[in-house]
Design an enzyme around this catalytic site. Sequence first.
Site, mmCIF file in Angstrom:
data_model
loop_
_atom_site.group_PDB
_atom_site.id
_atom_site.type_symbol
_atom_site.label_atom_id
_atom_site.label_comp_id
_atom_site.label_asym_id
_atom_site.label_seq_id
_atom_site.Cartn_x
_atom_site.Cartn_y
_atom_site.Cartn_z
ATOM 1 N N LYS B 173 -74.629 -15.682 -33.045
ATOM 2 C CA LYS B 173 -75.328 -15.640 -34.335
ATOM 3 C C LYS B 173 -74.242 -15.391 -35.378
ATOM 4 C CE LYS B 173 -76.775 -13.458 -37.417
ATOM 5 N NZ LYS B 173 -76.261 -13.655 -38.815
ATOM 6 N N ARG B 177 -73.219 -16.938 -44.166
ATOM 7 C CA ARG B 177 -72.418 -17.356 -45.327
ATOM 8 C C ARG B 177 -71.549 -18.573 -45.018
ATOM 9 N NH1 ARG B 177 -75.385 -14.267 -48.002
ATOM 10 N NH2 ARG B 177 -75.063 -12.028 -47.925
ATOM 11 N N CYS B 281 -60.887 -6.536 -42.374
ATOM 12 C CA CYS B 281 -61.066 -5.154 -41.926
ATOM 13 C C CYS B 281 -59.718 -4.517 -41.619
ATOM 14 C CB CYS B 281 -61.993 -5.074 -40.727
ATOM 15 S SG CYS B 281 -61.286 -5.666 -39.202
#
Lengths: 151, 361
Positions: B173, B177, B281
């Site tokens: 999944k 965007r 990140c």
Amino acid sequence: MVDGRDFNLQGYEDGFFVGAHLFDNVTKDMDIYKYEIFGPVLSTVRAETYEEALGLAMDHEYGNGTAIFTRDGDTARDFANRVNVGMVGINVPIPVPLAYHTFGGWKKSVFGDLNQHGPDAFKFYTRTKTVTSRWPSGTKEGGEFSIPVME
Amino acid sequence: MQKLTHYINGAHVEGTSGRFADVYNPATGEVQAKVPLANGAELDQAVAHAAAAQPAWAAVNPQRRARVLMKFVDLLNRDMDKLAEALSREHGKTLPDAQGDVIRGLEVVEYCIGAPQLLKGEFTDSAGPGIDMYSMRQALGVTAGITPFNFPAMIPMWMFAPAIACGNAFILKPSERDPSVPLMLAELLEEAGLPKGILQVVNGDKEAVDAILHHDVIQSVGFVGSTPIAEYIYATGCANGKRVQCFGGAKNHMIIMPDADMDQAADALMGAGYGAAGERCMAISVAVPVGEDTADRLMEKLIPRVEALKVGPYTAGNDVDYGPVVTAAAKANIERLVQTGIDQGANLRHRSRCKPSGGWA
């Protein structure tokens, strides 16, 4: 402010561009220090000592990556050993581990036991089955009624 | 308007939920595609195909499974430019950075080609009289991953490459965007010889996520994204008996000691702080110079470098240091936080603003 770029954004006025920001004299209580901005914003926190700098990284709720820039091996080693962050760079600003090592942070940056890729991925995507196997020579010895123990 | 699909059982399948999300070109702000948002029934179909296909895939010997990944690496290299372009068009990052996104994923696929070695078990001969003991690593069955917008190639490959190498089926999944590259990866894996149903892409939002977390057949869930959602997925997945690994937010500090090479440190902060518009990140978002003198010397090096950063669309090729952020909402959130910094007394040493004329000031 001086504009050092001459890039022409004509035709891209509606794009989601964000200019570069550089903050100085940021302190621990500010939102820009506490929260992940995920944008082109660099905050500078001035520390008086190495211990204070180390403490900043240690006390933050997140513990994904960190780095130290120094020419002193002892300082670098101390930092790598003590900091409570999962991925550490020594004169490397983005210490993303290569595929055959594992990727993962500490503290609020991770939930779970195993890291991404590397050997951990093969643990995460498999389950272990352990088989104890014995092939008796036949039925001549009869059944065993007490729990078997190692002889 | 391009209408995207799910990729289920080896075919592009249109969404049936009636719900769609807009996919933007962040450089222009235009909606360039609609992505379907799956409901529970659509996920059920994917899970059924995965469960049907997985036992045969797990029975393929590890070396043959690895050969599919070898071929996949070839195809990734063949289509590198196409993948990078699709990635930049939806994400906004520069083309060289988009290639890096694909390559860092590709490297994990290369590692997973070692599956025959990595999956070898352990054996104890004569653990007792006539007794041998051995352990083996077996596939979990149907696995799933929920991946973020910021690395639409790398992070899916972090998850599905080892999952598939181990003999699992995997349901991806991806972020709504930028879902095109994940769909392309699924096509390429099938071209490489992966049986249908082993890697499927189910597009969606929270409804699809919750359906994954509550599905009895799905054995594991991987997630990368923000900390509140990581915490939610971990707690919910674990409560439903799944194996879960979740990766959340970050605030990465870089300490600059007085003896550091200040040019090297400043250069490093440019890439680590502003590369990919800071949407990583592993971005450095906090610089911690030690000592006032170090801080002053660092600022002296940083300011001209920040002023010289080039911001623009990926179509400008190598002439851009970073592109737009992913959505208008992301931009608004960054601007809101910047304002709190100003209001709370931080010293804004440099700010580039977009002028209405389209230039920068």
